[in-house]
Design an enzyme around this catalytic site. Structure first.
Site, short mmCIF file in Angstrom:
data_model
loop_
_atom_site.label_atom_id
_atom_site.label_comp_id
_atom_site.label_asym_id
_atom_site.label_seq_id
_atom_site.Cartn_x
_atom_site.Cartn_y
_atom_site.Cartn_z
N ARG A 1 0.84 -1.20 0.00
CA ARG A 1 0.00 0.00 0.00
C ARG A 1 0.88 1.25 0.00
NH1 ARG A 1 -1.22 1.68 4.63
NH2 ARG A 1 -2.01 -0.27 5.48
N ASP B 1 -7.68 18.93 -13.93
CA ASP B 1 -8.00 17.60 -14.43
C ASP B 1 -7.61 17.59 -15.92
OD1 ASP B 1 -9.22 15.37 -15.56
OD2 ASP B 1 -10.96 15.45 -14.22
N TYR C 1 -16.90 16.55 -15.09
CA TYR C 1 -17.32 15.15 -15.05
C TYR C 1 -18.33 14.95 -13.91
CZ TYR C 1 -17.12 10.19 -14.05
OH TYR C 1 -17.47 8.90 -13.77
N LYS D 1 -8.43 6.55 -18.94
CA LYS D 1 -8.77 7.05 -20.28
C LYS D 1 -7.55 6.99 -21.21
CE LYS D 1 -12.76 7.60 -18.38
NZ LYS D 1 -12.71 8.08 -17.05
C1 LIG Z 1 -12.66 14.24 -16.89
C2 LIG Z 1 -12.76 13.10 -15.93
N1 LIG Z 1 -12.25 13.22 -14.71
C3 LIG Z 1 -12.34 12.21 -13.79
C4 LIG Z 1 -12.97 11.03 -14.09
C5 LIG Z 1 -13.07 9.94 -13.05
O1 LIG Z 1 -12.13 8.94 -13.34
P1 LIG Z 1 -12.36 7.38 -12.99
O2 LIG Z 1 -13.55 6.93 -13.75
O3 LIG Z 1 -11.07 6.76 -13.41
O4 LIG Z 1 -12.57 7.31 -11.52
C6 LIG Z 1 -13.52 10.86 -15.37
C7 LIG Z 1 -14.22 9.60 -15.72
O5 LIG Z 1 -14.90 9.52 -16.70
C8 LIG Z 1 -13.41 11.92 -16.31
O6 LIG Z 1 -13.94 11.83 -17.54
#
Ligand SMILES: Cc1ncc(COP(=O)(O)O)c(C=O)c1O
Length: 379
Positions: free
Chosen positions: A46, A170, A98, A195
């Site tokens: 961890r 992000d 998101y 992604k």
């Molecule tokens: C722009 C963005 N940020 C954060 C996330 C969250 O990521 P995760 O699905 O890997 O937890 C997503 C998921 O679709 C996303 O599109």
């Protein structure tokens, strides 16, 4: 080292035991000690794992940071950033983001006494109206999911620095191939590595990258204390994904542009959201802070009709109707009922996420097949 070289070699060392070119998958939870505390740098997975560390070094390298941290999902990475805060602190966030980030902010952290302001950041100066002595974090997505709004990272960074507030970006949609927020003044870069970073729709993972040592230490403490880490198998897959990020992104950008232009010229399409269009809001900022415009495209068909939108996504054959984005294969999504369903309809519609909006993650297939698929589904 230039970017394309960094994706392959950045932060990597050949395996000391046998010279393996790829880091071995250290599938272990623990490490032998000769005496209490007598170990070779690893005690428990961890806290540290050699495969995860190799990935974390790669994250730091491609984002021009000094420290990388890998998590079990993008949301786990965002959660770690929010754990830097205390009750009474305030966060200013982009208002188009998101849905899962919005849910984490409003359904979990709001109850812990954190206050969130959701602000349209088309002009960075709008942030100033919301900054006060309690403001600790500015959360920016750019391009935003799913409206592809562009936020000026440099200008927001200048405000954040002047007002002593952390700026987190992000960078999931752009990836470091297109945009490097730490170079533009951000303190923290976050990825859903699920992604484009992973790139093959075969893992769920998150990443944080920072330059500052004290900030890195606080985040490492949270990563270990809360424990939302990713496993060695997934770390290996993400490392493998990073090695082709630049080649994949080049094709995502080419195909994204072709799809956006095809849709914009289609008589049955009302509106296309893609930052490469000259009339896209803040196109000039996109041009200056990104190296290209990416493979994400959102659109609304004429008539702005929910049933029509559902019919289009159901009729696609090469594009798969699915959550997520950024894999080699093309995906189509219906944000209102899928990725953004956790945002109340009135809130969603204020930012343009109407029931007829379709979001495409344009993959790296042959462009002729993608256009033919869209044409059939739209007709
Ligand atoms: C722009 C963005 N940020 C954060 C996330 C969250 O990521 P995760 O699905 O890997 O937890 C997503 C998921 O679709 C996303 O599109």
């Amino acid at each position: 080292m230039k970017f394309n070289t960094k994706t392959i070699h950045g932060g990597q060392k050949h395996d000391l035991a046998y010279g393996a070119v790829m880091p071995p998958i250290y599938q272990t939870s623990t490490y032998a000690q000769s005496t209490p505390g007598g170990h070779k740098g690893y005690e428990y997975s961890r806290t540290h794992n050699p495969t995860r560390n190799a990935l974390e070094n790669a994250f730091a390298s491609i984002e021009n940071g000094n420290y990388g941290l890998a998590f079990g999902s993008g949301l786990a990475a965002i959660d770690a950033v929010l754990k830097l805060l205390k009750p009474g602190d305030e966060v200013i966030s982009t208002n188009d983001l998101y849905g899962g980030s919005y849910r984490l902010f409003t359904r979990i952290y709001k109850d812990f006494g954190i206050k969130f302001h959701f602000v349209g950041m088309d002009n960075a100066s709008k942030i100033e109206n919301y900054i006060n002595g309690n403001t600790k974090l500015i959360w920016v997505e750019t391009p935003t999911n799913p409206m592809m709004n562009i936020i000026d990272i440099k200008s927001v960074g200048e405000i954040a620095k002047r007002r002593n507030v952390l700026l987190a970006v992000d960078n999931t949609f752009a990836t470091p191939y297109l945009q490097r927020p730490l170079d533009l003044g951000a303190d923290i870069v976050m990825h859903s590595a699920t992604k484009y970073i992973g790139g093959h729709s075969d893992l769920v993972m998150g990443a944080l990258i920072v330059k500052d040592k004290d900030l890195a230490d606080s985040l490492y403490f949270i990563q270990n204390a809360s424990g939302a880490v990713c496993g060695p198998q997934d770390s290996f897959l993400a490392l493998r994904g990073i090695k082709t990020l630049h080649v994949r992104m080049q094709r995502h950008c080419e195909n994204g542009k072709a799809v956006a232009e095809y849709l914009a010229n289609h008589p049955k399409i009302e509106k296309v959201y893609w930052p490469g269009f000259e009339n896209h809001p803040n196109h000039d900022i996109a041009k200056s802070q990104m190296d290209d415009f990416g493979g994400m495209v959102s659109f609304v068909a004429k008539g702005n009709n929910y049933d029509e939108a559902i019919k289009i996504v159901e009729n696609l054959k090469v594009f798969t109707l699915a959550e997520s984005l950024g894999g080699v294969e093309s995906l189509a999504g219906h944000p209102a009922s899928m990725t953004h369903s956790s945002i109340p309809k009135e809130e969603r519609e204020k930012t343009g996420v109407v029931d007829s909006l379709i979001r495409l993650s344009v993959g790296i297939e042959d462009i002729d097949d993608l256009i033919a698929d869209l044409e059939k589904a739209i007709r």
